[in-house]
Design a protein around this motif. Structure first.
Motif, mmCIF file in Angstrom:
data_model
loop_
_atom_site.group_PDB
_atom_site.id
_atom_site.type_symbol
_atom_site.label_atom_id
_atom_site.label_comp_id
_atom_site.label_asym_id
_atom_site.label_seq_id
_atom_site.Cartn_x
_atom_site.Cartn_y
_atom_site.Cartn_z
ATOM 1 N N THR A 43 38.741 56.945 43.673
ATOM 2 C CA THR A 43 38.487 55.642 43.052
ATOM 3 C C THR A 43 39.713 54.750 43.143
ATOM 4 N N THR A 61 32.524 40.175 44.317
ATOM 5 C CA THR A 61 31.745 41.413 44.198
ATOM 6 C C THR A 61 32.599 42.639 44.491
ATOM 7 N N THR A 99 35.284 43.137 41.664
ATOM 8 C CA THR A 99 34.664 43.555 40.403
ATOM 9 C C THR A 99 34.303 45.033 40.435
ATOM 10 N N SER A 100 33.738 45.486 41.558
ATOM 11 C CA SER A 100 33.374 46.904 41.669
ATOM 12 C C SER A 100 34.609 47.794 41.617
ATOM 13 N N ALA A 139 35.257 50.358 38.423
ATOM 14 C CA ALA A 139 35.334 51.798 38.678
ATOM 15 C C ALA A 139 36.687 52.358 38.239
#
Length: 202
Positions: free
Chosen positions: A87, A134, A137-138, A142
């Motif tokens: 991540t 997008t 933000t992801s 995460a």
């Protein structure tokens, strides 16, 4: 001598005079709209540079984060690094892409300042800004979940909180996530500004 009463006759504007005023009013309205769009473009440039700085800070902070716990022997060491977690690796890649895009988009923002009547650069910016929003933000969301687990753990899954031992590591990754959310907020403002500028065009 008798004085004749002076009579005044009011004559309305001729059609030629009305036609002459219409272009003047249209030109003034166009000038106001261009000034509005130029002001929006200047604010867009400031937000764009700020978002690039925040994204760069998040990338560097996360990408240089590691900590090794000191022990008596070199054969038994505990080390935490950002690339131990996929991540955080995704976070570094995503924020690097966002930083590169924001830097490359600055010339287009300058074009919008110099030529506020042109809509093509603004359309390109709002499209790319939305895609970058997008992505960032992801990555931020995460990574925020992983940071939460690092601070608090999860007793149901038997995941231990590691921030009591790896304090520097947790502080740095937390700071990187905060910087990424700042970049996300600025990107949201950029999308809204572009939408307002395009609406004024219409």
């Amino acid at each position: 001598m008798e004085k004749s009463d002076a009579t005044t006759i009011e004559i309305g504007e001729t059609s030629r005079e009305r036609k002459g005023k219409a272009p003047l009013l249209g030109a003034a309205e166009n000038a106001r709209a261009a000034g509005y769009r130029r002001g929006v473009a200047i604010f867009d440039l400031i937000l764009r540079v700020s978002a690039a700085v925040a994204a760069l800070a998040a990338t560097i902070t996360m990408g240089t984060t590691e900590q090794t716990l000191p022990f008596f022997t070199q054969f038994f060491q505990f080390q935490a690094s950002y690339d131990d977690l996929p991540t955080f690796t995704f976070f570094v890649i995503a924020m690097s892409i966002a930083t590169g895009y924001l830097v490359l988009s600055v010339p287009f923002s300058i074009v919008c300042i110099a030529r506020p009547q042109v809509t093509a650069p603004r359309l390109l910016l709002i499209l790319c800004d939305t895609l970058t929003l997008t992505l960032t933000t992801s990555a931020a969301a995460a990574s925020a979940a992983i940071v939460y687990l690092a601070h608090n753990g999860n007793s149901g899954a038997n995941w231990l909180a590691i921030c009591q031992q790896f304090t520097d590591f947790c502080q740095r990754v937390s700071g990187a996530v905060v910087a990424s959310f700042i970049s996300v907020a600025l990107l949201i403002f950029l999308v809204v500004l572009s939408a307002l500028a395009l609406r004024k065009h219409g």
